[in-house]
Enzyme design. Structure first.
Site, mmCIF file in Angstrom:
data_model
loop_
_atom_site.group_PDB
_atom_site.id
_atom_site.type_symbol
_atom_site.label_atom_id
_atom_site.label_comp_id
_atom_site.label_asym_id
_atom_site.label_seq_id
_atom_site.Cartn_x
_atom_site.Cartn_y
_atom_site.Cartn_z
ATOM 1 C CG HIS A 121 55.582 26.570 41.663
ATOM 2 N ND1 HIS A 121 55.387 27.844 41.184
ATOM 3 C CD2 HIS A 121 56.626 26.043 40.943
ATOM 4 C CE1 HIS A 121 56.262 28.086 40.204
ATOM 5 N NE2 HIS A 121 57.025 27.006 40.042
ATOM 6 C CG ASP A 124 44.250 29.650 47.839
ATOM 7 O OD1 ASP A 124 43.256 28.947 48.125
ATOM 8 O OD2 ASP A 124 44.273 30.891 47.987
ATOM 9 C CG HIS A 126 39.409 30.460 45.542
ATOM 10 N ND1 HIS A 126 39.080 31.581 44.799
ATOM 11 C CD2 HIS A 126 40.713 30.645 45.913
ATOM 12 C CE1 HIS A 126 40.122 32.382 44.722
ATOM 13 N NE2 HIS A 126 41.130 31.838 45.378
ATOM 14 C CG HIS A 161 45.235 31.349 43.072
ATOM 15 N ND1 HIS A 161 46.193 31.813 43.949
ATOM 16 C CD2 HIS A 161 44.036 31.628 43.649
ATOM 17 C CE1 HIS A 161 45.613 32.348 45.002
ATOM 18 N NE2 HIS A 161 44.293 32.237 44.867
ATOM 19 C CB CYS A 162 50.669 29.250 42.267
ATOM 20 S SG CYS A 162 52.207 29.022 43.200
ATOM 21 C CG HIS A 170 54.178 32.062 41.826
ATOM 22 N ND1 HIS A 170 54.720 30.800 41.822
ATOM 23 C CD2 HIS A 170 55.105 32.873 42.386
ATOM 24 C CE1 HIS A 170 55.928 30.836 42.371
ATOM 25 N NE2 HIS A 170 56.185 32.092 42.722
ATOM 26 C CG MET A 175 51.558 28.978 38.073
ATOM 27 S SD MET A 175 52.757 28.564 39.362
ATOM 28 C CE MET A 175 52.240 26.899 39.775
ATOM 29 C CG HIS A 267 28.715 40.090 25.225
ATOM 30 N ND1 HIS A 267 27.376 40.199 25.524
ATOM 31 C CD2 HIS A 267 28.813 40.329 23.894
ATOM 32 C CE1 HIS A 267 26.692 40.504 24.433
ATOM 33 N NE2 HIS A 267 27.542 40.579 23.425
ATOM 34 C CD GLU A 286 15.550 32.187 35.112
ATOM 35 O OE1 GLU A 286 14.555 32.846 34.746
ATOM 36 O OE2 GLU A 286 15.466 31.036 35.602
ATOM 37 C CB THR A 290 27.614 41.617 29.593
ATOM 38 O OG1 THR A 290 27.480 41.874 28.199
ATOM 39 C CG2 THR A 290 29.089 41.640 29.967
ATOM 40 C CG HIS A 316 30.915 43.955 25.783
ATOM 41 N ND1 HIS A 316 31.054 45.262 25.386
ATOM 42 C CD2 HIS A 316 30.007 43.414 24.945
ATOM 43 C CE1 HIS A 316 30.253 45.509 24.371
ATOM 44 N NE2 HIS A 316 29.607 44.400 24.069
#
Length: 487
Positions: A121, A124, A126, A161-162, A170, A175, A267, A286, A290, A316
């Site tokens: 494994h 990554d 972000h 995530h993997c 994965h 993951m 939501h 603001e 949703t 939703h």
């Protein structure tokens, strides 16, 4: 004269050095400047938390070297009652542990692959600026550990995530997780913070099919999930696991979407989001009903709770909520405020064409007594037909068309010992609501059923329909029986 020039030159050189030193110090201490120049002042071990919990806020601490320890664990877990699944996890949970850091931190990341695992494994993140978000540096075989470092340059809420091939598989096995990079000085304080992450799962068996269910690659490629859930399983945020708050408190939700395929239309039923950090970044929206969270994306959501009760967290894309599992609960305690929300004020029968109370012809002699029962001039068949309409308008979403309910959330009506043992109790539940634990067919539920805004006749008809369907005991309920059940 020459000595004077030399002294002036030395003086100018000294001033230049001093100016440079002050400027550099300003750069180091000012996060709004170049974050690559922020120096770290200490070493810290990151506090990691399992969902739905988050670590304490960063606050005003200075940038630090933050050591993060993460372990990959392949383990069997429960997708819903009677359904098992082999999850691939970061630190043993889906989603993986929540990581909380700040702009300017230098993160030393340790990724360990448990010796009992079967596959290699990686990770990554972000939040990383660098090849593969760290994936190229962390490809790790079972029983091994990889270490790499990165600088937190950008504030925001980021997915990790993997990224080992096949990447989608994965991620689909669980993951993924969230890393929060706070700005200098931290986020504004709130009363409650929670970690919620949506994911879609693909199994060989259909939704609810019992046993150990393997991953189905064909369904995943076709984007046909059997389960769309919060925090890794059906009911992960329901009943005793529900999120909690008190009236008057502000709630901050860190919401991510691991995917791997589906976008989330997040939501909270009965709430309006005061603030939404769109896609987890600086852009602020603001008064939002949703918010859209892409696969591999996130959002920071804030709102104030002002009315007690149970609020449902849903995707939703609503069939995912009531048919695939994307449903959670926020239980709010405190005093009611009728000016904000009154509850039911009036209850009366709506009879647009004036036919409800008209008498029908008497039944012919010799007909089956059960089939000729009259309730407000209706035969049993007419009562059941009206009850079915009420059921489809009021009960269907939670209890489903065939009465099976939703595992981990809403109890079944089919072959229900709870209903069949005590019709008076059943009437009371529909008329006055139910809050707390209830055991149905050997399974305990702890969800909330609010009192239904139905007339006595509608309650009588819908219960008669339920009792005459789903393999129940064919009890006939009359409006008089309903009317007699005062609170």
């Amino acid at each position: 004269m020459k000595n004077l020039i030399n002294r002036q030159s030395i003086s100018l050189w000294y001033m230049a050095v001093l100016f440079l030193s002050v400027s550099l110090q300003s750069c180091i201490s000012d996060v709004e400047g170049s974050t690559t120049e922020i120096s770290t002042v200490s070493n810290m071990t990151a506090e990691l938390t399992a969902p739905p919990n988050v670590p304490p806020p960063v606050g005003a601490r200075k940038a630090a070297k933050l050591i993060v320890d993460m372990e990959v664990v392949e383990k069997e877990g429960e997708m819903t009652d009677g359904v098992k699944y082999i999850y691939w996890t970061f630190n043993g949970t889906v989603p993986g542990s929540f990581i909380r850091t700040r702009v300017g931190d230098e993160i030393e990341f340790h990724l360990k692959n448990h010796p009992n695992n079967k596959l290699p494994h990686n990770i990554d993140l972000h939040a990383v600026t660098g090849p593969g978000g760290g994936a190229e540096s962390t490809f790790v075989a079972p029983g091994q550990e990889k270490v790499f470092s990165f600088k937190a340059l950008n504030q925001g809420l980021f997915v990790y995530h993997c990224a080992t091939a096949p990447v989608g598989m994965h991620i689909a096995n669980g993951m993924y997780g969230l890393i929060l990079v706070e700005p200098k000085g931290g986020l504004p304080p709130v009363d409650k913070e929670y970690y919620v992450m949506q994911g879609d799962f693909y199994t060989k068996g259909k939704y609810g099919e019992p046993g150990l269910q393997p991953f189905d690659m064909e369904k995943a490629i076709d984007e046909r999930p059997d389960y769309v859930v919060f925090n890794g399983k059906v009911g992960a945020l329901n009943d005793d696991n529900a999120l909690t708050a008190n009236v008057g408190e502000t709630v901050r939700l860190f919401v991510g979407n691991g995917g791997p395929n589906k976008v989330s239309s997040f939501h909270v039923i009965g709430e309006i989001f005061d603030k939404v950090h769109v896609e987890g970044g600086d852009l602020m929206n603001e008064n939002v009903q949703t918010t859209l969270i892409p696969s591999g994306g996130a959002a920071i959501i804030e709102f104030k709770v002002q009315v007690p009760g149970t609020y449902l967290l849903v995707d939703h894309s609503i069939f995912r909520a009531f048919n695939k599992g994307a449903l959670g609960m926020l239980k709010v305690s405190g005093k009611k405020d009728a000016k904000i929300y009154s509850g039911t004020q009036t209850e009366r029968t709506f009879d647009p064409d004036g036919t409800m109370a008209k008498a029908k012809p008497a039944a012919e002699a010799g007909e089956n007594l059960a089939e000729t029962t009259k309730v407000l001039g209706k035969s049993l068949e007419e009562q059941k037909a009206h009850g079915k309409k009420v059921f489809m308008q009021t009960c269907f979403a939670c209890h489903q068309a065939n009465g099976q309910g939703i595992p981990g959330a809403f109890p079944p009506l089919a072959k229900s010992d709870f209903l069949n043992q005590d019709v008076v109790r059943a009437i009371g539940v529909v008329k006055h609501g139910l809050n707390g634990e209830v055991t149905v067919n050997g399974t305990t539920f702890n969800s909330v059923m609010p009192a239904q805004s139905l007339s006595d006749e509608e309650i009588a008809d819908v219960l008669t329909y339920i009792y005459h369907n789903f393999d129940n005991n064919k009890t006939v309920v009359t409006p008089e029986m309903v009317k007699s059940q005062s609170k």
